[in-house]
Structure formats: structure tokens, C-alpha cells
Design a protein around this motif. Structure first.
Motif, PDB file in Angstrom:
ATOM      1  N   SER A 130      -4.670 -28.278 -27.912  1.00  0.00           N
ATOM      2  CA  SER A 130      -4.533 -27.917 -26.493  1.00  0.00           C
ATOM      3  C   SER A 130      -5.305 -28.893 -25.612  1.00  0.00           C
ATOM      4  N   LYS A 131      -6.439 -29.360 -26.098  1.00  0.00           N
ATOM      5  CA  LYS A 131      -7.240 -30.328 -25.340  1.00  0.00           C
ATOM      6  C   LYS A 131      -6.484 -31.644 -25.202  1.00  0.00           C
ATOM      7  N   LYS A 132      -5.845 -32.103 -26.294  1.00  0.00           N
ATOM      8  CA  LYS A 132      -5.073 -33.353 -26.245  1.00  0.00           C
ATOM      9  C   LYS A 132      -3.898 -33.229 -25.284  1.00  0.00           C
ATOM     10  N   ILE A 133      -3.222 -32.087 -25.310  1.00  0.00           N
ATOM     11  CA  ILE A 133      -2.077 -31.875 -24.417  1.00  0.00           C
ATOM     12  C   ILE A 133      -2.543 -31.908 -22.963  1.00  0.00           C
ATOM     13  N   LYS A 134      -3.656 -31.253 -22.671  1.00  0.00           N
ATOM     14  CA  LYS A 134      -4.177 -31.249 -21.299  1.00  0.00           C
ATOM     15  C   LYS A 134      -4.572 -32.656 -20.873  1.00  0.00           C
ATOM     16  N   GLN A 135      -5.235 -33.391 -21.773  1.00  0.00           N
ATOM     17  CA  GLN A 135      -5.654 -34.756 -21.433  1.00  0.00           C
ATOM     18  C   GLN A 135      -4.442 -35.651 -21.200  1.00  0.00           C
ATOM     19  N   LEU A 136      -3.422 -35.512 -22.042  1.00  0.00           N
ATOM     20  CA  LEU A 136      -2.214 -36.318 -21.892  1.00  0.00           C
ATOM     21  C   LEU A 136      -1.518 -36.008 -20.579  1.00  0.00           C
ATOM     22  N   ALA A 137      -1.403 -34.725 -20.257  1.00  0.00           N
ATOM     23  CA  ALA A 137      -0.761 -34.337 -19.001  1.00  0.00           C
ATOM     24  C   ALA A 137      -1.559 -34.860 -17.809  1.00  0.00           C
ATOM     25  N   LEU A 138      -2.874 -34.710 -17.873  1.00  0.00           N
ATOM     26  CA  LEU A 138      -3.709 -35.192 -16.771  1.00  0.00           C
ATOM     27  C   LEU A 138      -3.626 -36.702 -16.627  1.00  0.00           C
ATOM     28  N   SER A 139      -3.618 -37.417 -17.758  1.00  0.00           N
ATOM     29  CA  SER A 139      -3.563 -38.879 -17.666  1.00  0.00           C
ATOM     30  C   SER A 139      -2.212 -39.333 -17.111  1.00  0.00           C
ATOM     31  N   ARG A 140      -1.139 -38.670 -17.530  1.00  0.00           N
ATOM     32  CA  ARG A 140       0.178 -39.048 -17.001  1.00  0.00           C
ATOM     33  C   ARG A 140       0.293 -38.730 -15.517  1.00  0.00           C
ATOM     34  N   TRP A 141      -0.131 -37.536 -15.139  1.00  0.00           N
ATOM     35  CA  TRP A 141      -0.089 -37.173 -13.730  1.00  0.00           C
ATOM     36  C   TRP A 141      -1.022 -38.058 -12.919  1.00  0.00           C
ATOM     37  N   GLY A 142      -2.196 -38.312 -13.484  1.00  0.00           N
ATOM     38  CA  GLY A 142      -3.153 -39.150 -12.777  1.00  0.00           C
ATOM     39  C   GLY A 142      -2.628 -40.550 -12.555  1.00  0.00           C
TER      40      GLY A 142
END
Length: 148
Positions: free
Chosen positions: A76-88
């Protein structure tokens, strides 16, 4: 022997996991150094208390449950980080584009036209040498040197 080294090896000294020479050096140091002696007494008391306690058994499948919780947390942490990095990244790119468009006097169509012209200039620079080589090969192939 220095205090730092004695403190680092104190647990091994208490558990008698050191060589005779190392244990002798630590004992000599503890006899002379009051802070290390105090640390030794406190750590020895903790080890004595722990050794007096009966063995506590973990529930069945405890390790499996803990490892599964860790895996799900990491996923779940990796998914959140990936989503944040893509959105960011997308937001930063959009912000830069908006900033460029706001601070330039060019309209979007002029920017696109300029980009197209730059691309065609680069294409000419890259393709031109190859077309010259191709022309030379055509001349050589028309000489009929190969037929003799």
C-alpha cells in the motif's frame, strides 16, 4: 581499551561470548572506570531479570501474520508513493507549461509552430549527410564497375 569499545561489547561480555583476552581487557577496564562499571551493573541486572523470566511462546502462525501485515503495508505504501510521484510529476509539468504560457507573449499556436520549425531544422541537419552518402552510392552503382 576505550569506554566506547567496552560498552559496545558489554552484552557479549555478560553472556561470556568473548575470547579470554577480550574478556580480561573489559574486566580490567570495568574495574578502573566508574561509568563503565555502572553501565555493567545495570546491564547485568537487566540480563538477570530476563534470564529469570520463563520462556514466552508466540501464538501459532505469529510470524506468518506479521510478515503478511508487513507485505500489505509495504504494498500500500508503494502504491501511494507511485500515485503521488505520478501526480506530482504531472502537476509540476502542468505548472511549468502554464508558467511558460503566462509569461510569454506567444500564443500556443506560435509555440507549436516554433517547435515544428525547430524539429524540421534538426531533421535537415541529421538527414542531410545521409542523403549525400546515398547520392554517392547511386553514382557508384551507375558506373558499371561491378559488371566487368
Amino acid at each position: 581499551m576505550e569506554c566506547r569499545e567496552v560498552i559496545e561489547n558489554m552484552d557479549e561480555y555478560i553472556e561470556k561470548r568473548l575470547t579470554d583476552i577480550e574478556a580480561h581487557n573489559i574486566k580490567k577496564h570495568i574495574d578502573k572506570c566508574q561509568p563503565c562499571k555502572k553501565e555493567y551493573i545495570e546491564m547485568k541486572n537487566v540480563f538477570d531479570i530476563i534470564s529469570d523470566c520463563s520462556n514466552i511462546q508466540a501464538p501459532l502462525n505469529f510470524t506468518d501474520r506479521v510478515m503478511n501485515n508487513i507485505k500489505s503495508y509495504e504494498t500500500s505504501k508503494k502504491i501511494k508513493q507511485l500515485a503521488l510521484s505520478r501526480w506530482g510529476t504531472s502537476l509540476v509539468a502542468a505548472g511549468i507549461l502554464l508558467m511558460i504560457l503566462n509569461f510569454t507573449q506567444y500564443s500556443p499556436s506560435k509555440i507549436m509552430e516554433s517547435m515544428y520549425e525547430s524539429a524540421t531544422e534538426i531533421n535537415k541537419i541529421v538527414v542531410n549527410p545521409f542523403s549525400k552518402i546515398s547520392d554517392k552510392f547511386k553514382i557508384i552503382s551507375n558506373l558499371n564497375i561491378w559488371n566487368k
